[in-house]
Design a protein around this motif. Sequence first.
Motif, PDB file in Angstrom:
ATOM      1  N   GLY A 121       0.794  -1.208   0.000  1.00 31.59           N
ATOM      2  CA  GLY A 121       0.000   0.000   0.000  1.00 31.59           C
ATOM      3  C   GLY A 121       0.836   1.272   0.000  1.00 31.59           C
ATOM      4  N   GLN A 122       2.128   1.186   0.192  1.00 36.86           N
ATOM      5  CA  GLN A 122       2.970   2.378   0.164  1.00 36.86           C
ATOM      6  C   GLN A 122       3.520   2.575  -1.241  1.00 36.86           C
ATOM      7  OE1 GLN A 122       6.040   1.721   3.068  1.00 36.86           O
ATOM      8  NE2 GLN A 122       4.823   2.619   4.734  1.00 36.86           N
ATOM      9  N   THR A 123       3.765   3.835  -1.590  1.00 41.46           N
ATOM     10  CA  THR A 123       4.350   4.161  -2.887  1.00 41.46           C
ATOM     11  C   THR A 123       5.835   4.463  -2.666  1.00 41.46           C
ATOM     12  OG1 THR A 123       2.265   5.140  -3.565  1.00 41.46           O
ATOM     13  CG2 THR A 123       4.230   5.704  -4.861  1.00 41.46           C
ATOM     14  N   PRO A 124       6.709   3.720  -3.358  1.00 43.01           N
ATOM     15  CA  PRO A 124       8.144   4.002  -3.177  1.00 43.01           C
ATOM     16  C   PRO A 124       8.522   5.324  -3.839  1.00 43.01           C
ATOM     17  CG  PRO A 124       7.848   2.286  -4.795  1.00 43.01           C
ATOM     18  CD  PRO A 124       6.483   2.602  -4.274  1.00 43.01           C
ATOM     19  N   LEU A 125       9.277   6.104  -3.145  1.00 44.63           N
ATOM     20  CA  LEU A 125       9.756   7.382  -3.657  1.00 44.63           C
ATOM     21  C   LEU A 125      11.250   7.459  -3.369  1.00 44.63           C
ATOM     22  CD1 LEU A 125       9.078  10.135  -4.879  1.00 44.63           C
ATOM     23  CD2 LEU A 125       8.709  10.959  -2.556  1.00 44.63           C
ATOM     24  N   ILE A 126      12.033   7.654  -4.419  1.00 40.41           N
ATOM     25  CA  ILE A 126      13.483   7.729  -4.259  1.00 40.41           C
ATOM     26  C   ILE A 126      13.923   9.126  -4.682  1.00 40.41           C
ATOM     27  CG2 ILE A 126      15.714   6.783  -4.928  1.00 40.41           C
ATOM     28  CD1 ILE A 126      14.228   4.206  -5.643  1.00 40.41           C
ATOM     29  N   PRO A 127      14.297   9.977  -3.725  1.00 43.05           N
ATOM     30  CA  PRO A 127      14.749  11.318  -4.099  1.00 43.05           C
ATOM     31  C   PRO A 127      16.190  11.279  -4.607  1.00 43.05           C
ATOM     32  CG  PRO A 127      14.760  11.098  -1.734  1.00 43.05           C
ATOM     33  CD  PRO A 127      14.190   9.814  -2.290  1.00 43.05           C
ATOM     34  N   ILE A 128      16.453  12.079  -5.620  1.00 47.10           N
ATOM     35  CA  ILE A 128      17.810  12.223  -6.136  1.00 47.10           C
ATOM     36  C   ILE A 128      18.191  13.666  -5.888  1.00 47.10           C
ATOM     37  CG2 ILE A 128      19.299  12.131  -8.154  1.00 47.10           C
ATOM     38  CD1 ILE A 128      17.393  10.010  -9.278  1.00 47.10           C
ATOM     39  N   TRP A 129      19.139  13.868  -5.059  1.00 48.71           N
ATOM     40  CA  TRP A 129      19.519  15.211  -4.646  1.00 48.71           C
ATOM     41  C   TRP A 129      20.644  15.726  -5.508  1.00 48.71           C
ATOM     42  CZ3 TRP A 129      16.146  17.244  -1.499  1.00 48.71           C
ATOM     43  CH2 TRP A 129      15.409  16.409  -0.679  1.00 48.71           C
ATOM     44  N   ASP A 130      20.541  17.018  -5.839  1.00 49.35           N
ATOM     45  CA  ASP A 130      21.587  17.702  -6.593  1.00 49.35           C
ATOM     46  C   ASP A 130      22.126  18.798  -5.676  1.00 49.35           C
ATOM     47  OD1 ASP A 130      23.262  18.554  -8.552  1.00 49.35           O
ATOM     48  OD2 ASP A 130      21.718  19.543  -9.747  1.00 49.35           O
ATOM     49  N   PRO A 131      23.167  18.516  -4.900  1.00 48.23           N
ATOM     50  CA  PRO A 131      23.604  19.473  -3.882  1.00 48.23           C
ATOM     51  C   PRO A 131      24.135  20.785  -4.448  1.00 48.23           C
ATOM     52  CG  PRO A 131      25.168  17.674  -4.047  1.00 48.23           C
ATOM     53  CD  PRO A 131      23.997  17.324  -4.908  1.00 48.23           C
ATOM     54  N   ASP A 132      24.706  20.776  -5.648  1.00 45.86           N
ATOM     55  CA  ASP A 132      25.277  22.005  -6.212  1.00 45.86           C
ATOM     56  C   ASP A 132      24.288  22.746  -7.101  1.00 45.86           C
ATOM     57  OD1 ASP A 132      27.637  21.437  -4.927  1.00 45.86           O
ATOM     58  OD2 ASP A 132      28.476  20.355  -6.639  1.00 45.86           O
ATOM     59  N   GLY A 133      23.129  22.148  -7.387  1.00 42.01           N
ATOM     60  CA  GLY A 133      22.148  22.796  -8.242  1.00 42.01           C
ATOM     61  C   GLY A 133      22.477  22.672  -9.712  1.00 42.01           C
ATOM     62  N   LYS A 134      23.328  21.754 -10.090  1.00 44.70           N
ATOM     63  CA  LYS A 134      23.681  21.560 -11.493  1.00 44.70           C
ATOM     64  C   LYS A 134      22.702  20.575 -12.130  1.00 44.70           C
ATOM     65  CE  LYS A 134      28.621  22.187 -10.866  1.00 44.70           C
ATOM     66  NZ  LYS A 134      29.934  21.539 -10.994  1.00 44.70           N
ATOM     67  N   THR A 135      22.483  20.711 -13.402  1.00 43.60           N
ATOM     68  CA  THR A 135      21.663  19.752 -14.134  1.00 43.60           C
ATOM     69  C   THR A 135      22.573  18.738 -14.788  1.00 43.60           C
ATOM     70  OG1 THR A 135      21.718  21.084 -16.120  1.00 43.60           O
ATOM     71  CG2 THR A 135      19.909  21.512 -14.573  1.00 43.60           C
ATOM     72  N   ASP A 136      21.968  17.711 -15.378  1.00 42.76           N
ATOM     73  CA  ASP A 136      22.758  16.674 -16.042  1.00 42.76           C
ATOM     74  C   ASP A 136      23.534  17.243 -17.234  1.00 42.76           C
ATOM     75  OD1 ASP A 136      21.998  14.783 -14.283  1.00 42.76           O
ATOM     76  OD2 ASP A 136      20.330  14.028 -15.493  1.00 42.76           O
ATOM     77  N   GLN A 137      22.959  18.240 -17.905  1.00 49.16           N
ATOM     78  CA  GLN A 137      23.624  18.810 -19.073  1.00 49.16           C
ATOM     79  C   GLN A 137      24.853  19.617 -18.664  1.00 49.16           C
ATOM     80  OE1 GLN A 137      20.474  21.048 -20.764  1.00 49.16           O
ATOM     81  NE2 GLN A 137      19.368  19.250 -21.524  1.00 49.16           N
ATOM     82  N   ASP A 138      24.783  20.273 -17.499  1.00 47.16           N
ATOM     83  CA  ASP A 138      25.914  21.073 -17.048  1.00 47.16           C
ATOM     84  C   ASP A 138      27.077  20.193 -16.568  1.00 47.16           C
ATOM     85  OD1 ASP A 138      24.462  23.293 -17.604  1.00 47.16           O
ATOM     86  OD2 ASP A 138      23.821  23.633 -15.523  1.00 47.16           O
ATOM     87  N   GLN A 139      26.758  18.995 -16.143  1.00 52.05           N
ATOM     88  CA  GLN A 139      27.802  18.134 -15.576  1.00 52.05           C
ATOM     89  C   GLN A 139      28.668  17.475 -16.633  1.00 52.05           C
ATOM     90  OE1 GLN A 139      25.822  15.427 -12.970  1.00 52.05           O
ATOM     91  NE2 GLN A 139      25.444  16.980 -11.406  1.00 52.05           N
ATOM     92  N   THR A 140      28.157  17.325 -17.854  1.00 53.03           N
ATOM     93  CA  THR A 140      28.975  16.689 -18.888  1.00 53.03           C
ATOM     94  C   THR A 140      29.937  17.726 -19.457  1.00 53.03           C
ATOM     95  OG1 THR A 140      27.301  17.165 -20.566  1.00 53.03           O
ATOM     96  CG2 THR A 140      27.213  15.015 -19.483  1.00 53.03           C
ATOM     97  N   PRO A 141      31.204  17.471 -19.425  1.00 51.70           N
ATOM     98  CA  PRO A 141      32.153  18.449 -19.946  1.00 51.70           C
ATOM     99  C   PRO A 141      32.166  18.431 -21.472  1.00 51.70           C
ATOM    100  CG  PRO A 141      33.314  16.525 -19.187  1.00 51.70           C
ATOM    101  CD  PRO A 141      31.850  16.325 -18.835  1.00 51.70           C
ATOM    102  N   LYS A 142      32.447  19.567 -22.039  1.00 48.82           N
ATOM    103  CA  LYS A 142      32.561  19.666 -23.490  1.00 48.82           C
ATOM    104  C   LYS A 142      33.911  19.121 -23.910  1.00 48.82           C
ATOM    105  CE  LYS A 142      29.626  23.691 -23.777  1.00 48.82           C
ATOM    106  NZ  LYS A 142      29.512  25.100 -24.108  1.00 48.82           N
ATOM    107  N   PRO A 143      33.923  18.414 -25.031  1.00 56.05           N
ATOM    108  CA  PRO A 143      35.216  17.871 -25.470  1.00 56.05           C
ATOM    109  C   PRO A 143      36.121  19.006 -25.949  1.00 56.05           C
ATOM    110  CG  PRO A 143      33.531  17.423 -27.108  1.00 56.05           C
ATOM    111  CD  PRO A 143      32.823  18.014 -25.918  1.00 56.05           C
ATOM    112  N   PRO A 144      37.405  18.842 -25.739  1.00 50.17           N
ATOM    113  CA  PRO A 144      38.337  19.881 -26.182  1.00 50.17           C
ATOM    114  C   PRO A 144      38.403  19.900 -27.703  1.00 50.17           C
ATOM    115  CG  PRO A 144      39.542  17.995 -25.378  1.00 50.17           C
ATOM    116  CD  PRO A 144      38.089  17.744 -25.083  1.00 50.17           C
ATOM    117  N   PRO A 145      38.708  21.043 -28.287  1.00 47.73           N
ATOM    118  CA  PRO A 145      38.830  21.090 -29.753  1.00 47.73           C
ATOM    119  C   PRO A 145      40.003  20.232 -30.204  1.00 47.73           C
ATOM    120  CG  PRO A 145      39.595  23.139 -28.772  1.00 47.73           C
ATOM    121  CD  PRO A 145      38.981  22.334 -27.674  1.00 47.73           C
TER     122      PRO A 145
END
Length: 187
Positions: A140-164
């Motif tokens: 009867g309970q609904t599982p909830l798994i929080p994913i915390w982002d302590p620095d406030g970054k999104t997934d797109q910001d975390q991937t580094p850009k490749p060097p030229p």
Amino acid sequence: MQRRQPGGQGPVRRPQGGTRGSARGTASVRTREGERSQSRPAAARRAAAAGAAKRTSAPNPHGLTGRATALLVILAALALGYAYPVRVYLTQLAEIEAMRQSQLEQQERIAGLERQAEKWKDDEYIKAQVRRRFFWVSPGQTPLIPIWDPDGKTDQDQTPKPPPPAEPDSWYGKLWTRLDPEPEQKN
């Protein structure tokens, strides 16, 4: 040797070897009252013979005497004899202290494990651990798994850009990059 007696009578001859009051080889001189003077040795009272060598003392104003040298040798031997046992003793003291420290750490670890074992005897603690570790929920309970982002970054910001890409150094590398200007986009 001839001498006059104090009373003014004739010379008195003494036998050589000094049988009266003096040891052989030392001379004594009578003073006016008849006492012998032993303050100076006979060699100092007599004039040296012509051409005879004078007695001199060796110049050693600040040097070590034989006794001082022997004492230093004995002290050095004692120091060398006691150096190794003292080093072993100090090493053993350090080992004993390290073992005591290790024993205290082990006792603290054992006490912590005993406290944790006491927690596992509680049914509510076991249920909380099962929910937390295995994400189990009651019916009867609904599982909830929080994913915390302590620095406030999104997934797109975390991937580094490749060097030229690096510029090629050789002439054929430069030619190839001019013929194929976008090699990364073909993948």
